[in-house]
Design a protein around this motif. Structure first.
Motif, short mmCIF file in Angstrom:
data_model
loop_
_atom_site.label_atom_id
_atom_site.label_comp_id
_atom_site.label_asym_id
_atom_site.label_seq_id
_atom_site.Cartn_x
_atom_site.Cartn_y
_atom_site.Cartn_z
N HIS A 99 0.82 -1.22 0.00
CA HIS A 99 0.00 0.00 0.00
C HIS A 99 0.85 1.27 0.00
O HIS A 99 1.60 1.50 -0.95
CB HIS A 99 -0.98 -0.06 1.18
N GLU A 151 -9.35 2.79 -0.08
CA GLU A 151 -8.85 4.03 -0.66
C GLU A 151 -8.57 3.76 -2.13
O GLU A 151 -8.17 2.65 -2.49
CB GLU A 151 -7.55 4.40 0.06
N TYR A 153 -6.32 4.22 -5.42
CA TYR A 153 -5.04 4.63 -6.02
C TYR A 153 -5.24 4.53 -7.53
O TYR A 153 -5.75 3.51 -8.02
CB TYR A 153 -3.90 3.67 -5.64
N HIS A 197 -5.21 0.26 3.10
CA HIS A 197 -5.37 1.55 3.79
C HIS A 197 -5.74 1.29 5.25
O HIS A 197 -6.55 0.42 5.54
CB HIS A 197 -6.43 2.39 3.08
N GLU A 198 -5.17 2.11 6.14
CA GLU A 198 -5.27 1.82 7.59
C GLU A 198 -6.69 1.94 8.15
O GLU A 198 -6.95 1.44 9.23
CB GLU A 198 -4.31 2.75 8.37
ZN ZN Z 1 -3.75 4.68 2.48
#
Ligand code: ZN
Length: 238
Positions: A99, A151, A153, A197-198
């Protein structure tokens, strides 16, 4: 042979934000470590705030494959440790970059490009297409799998063209992304894997864990003989 894996995690979001701690009470590394151990691997966890970031010469010498998750504090990783990790990769250690590790010093120095990309946090569905179904990193997957919320990208992802592209992601907003990229640098194999993503429970999802375990096995050192450089006498008399 048992694989020795070091899971490196920046471990700042989970220790500083309640909402992230709720998703990953044992750290982002927790579910990954549990899964790799269940596959019979020997797993050690190393984090940014340990002395030498937990990546001492001895720890790296004893690591077959290193996984890397970082985000907030890439600039806090010391250049000396980055150089040490890079040398180990060139000597044959595998590296799995996860990530937001796309912007880590180690990934950017191994790629030689900015590794910049497009991003958006909007709770989108991600559909990950397997574009190289015969590849060992895709073993056990169907033609695609989905992550309910992630998320985004998007391209362009400023990386060198991968040696092998295993996954391409599609997002609800319309973007696509090269989300599973294989490289070789020196004797070492490198795999970049996008999800994680966290804020989302991505590292509990079985397909994601399967890919990480497959990638660790793929990136394990091949047991190459010691490499020799420089002048040497001919093998034949002439
Ligand atoms: Zn992220």
């Amino acid at each position: 042979m048992t694989l020795n894996v070091t899971i490196w995690n920046e471990y700042r979001h989970e220790t500083s934000r309640e909402d992230v701690r709720k998703v990953y009470p044992d750290g982002l590394h927790g579910p990954i470590a549990d899964h790799l151990r269940s596959e019979g691997m020997t797993v050690r966890v190393a984090t940014l705030d340990e002395p030498e970031h937990g990546l001492t010469e001895a720890a790296l010498a004893d690591t077959d494959v290193l996984t890397w998750w970082g985000h907030l504090a890439h600039y806090e990783v010391s250049d000396e440790i980055v150089a040490r990790v890079q040398q180990r990769v060139l000597d044959g250690m595998g590296l799995i970059v996860l990530h937001s590790g796309h912007h880590s010093k180690i990934f950017r120095s191994l790629m030689g490009t900015t590794c910049n990309l497009i991003w958006r946090e909007a709770d989108e569905r991600e559909r990950i297409w397997v574009v190289e179904p015969g590849h060992p990193i895709a073993a056990g997957l169907g033609s695609y799998f989905e992550i309910p919320r992630e998320e985004m990208y998007g391209e362009r992802f400023d990386i060198p063209a991968p040696d092998t592209l295993v996954f391409v992601s599609w997002f609800q907003g319309g973007e696509v992304f090269r989300s599973g990229c294989c490289y070789q640098r020196g004797l070492g194999k490198i795999f970049y894997f996008r999800p994680g993503h966290e804020m989302y429970p991505t590292y509990y999802q079985k397909e994601v864990l399967q890919v990480i375990a497959n990638a660790v096995k793929w990136a394990a050192p091949a047991g190459a003989p010691a490499v020799m450089f420089g002048n040497r006498p001919p093998l034949e008399k002439f």
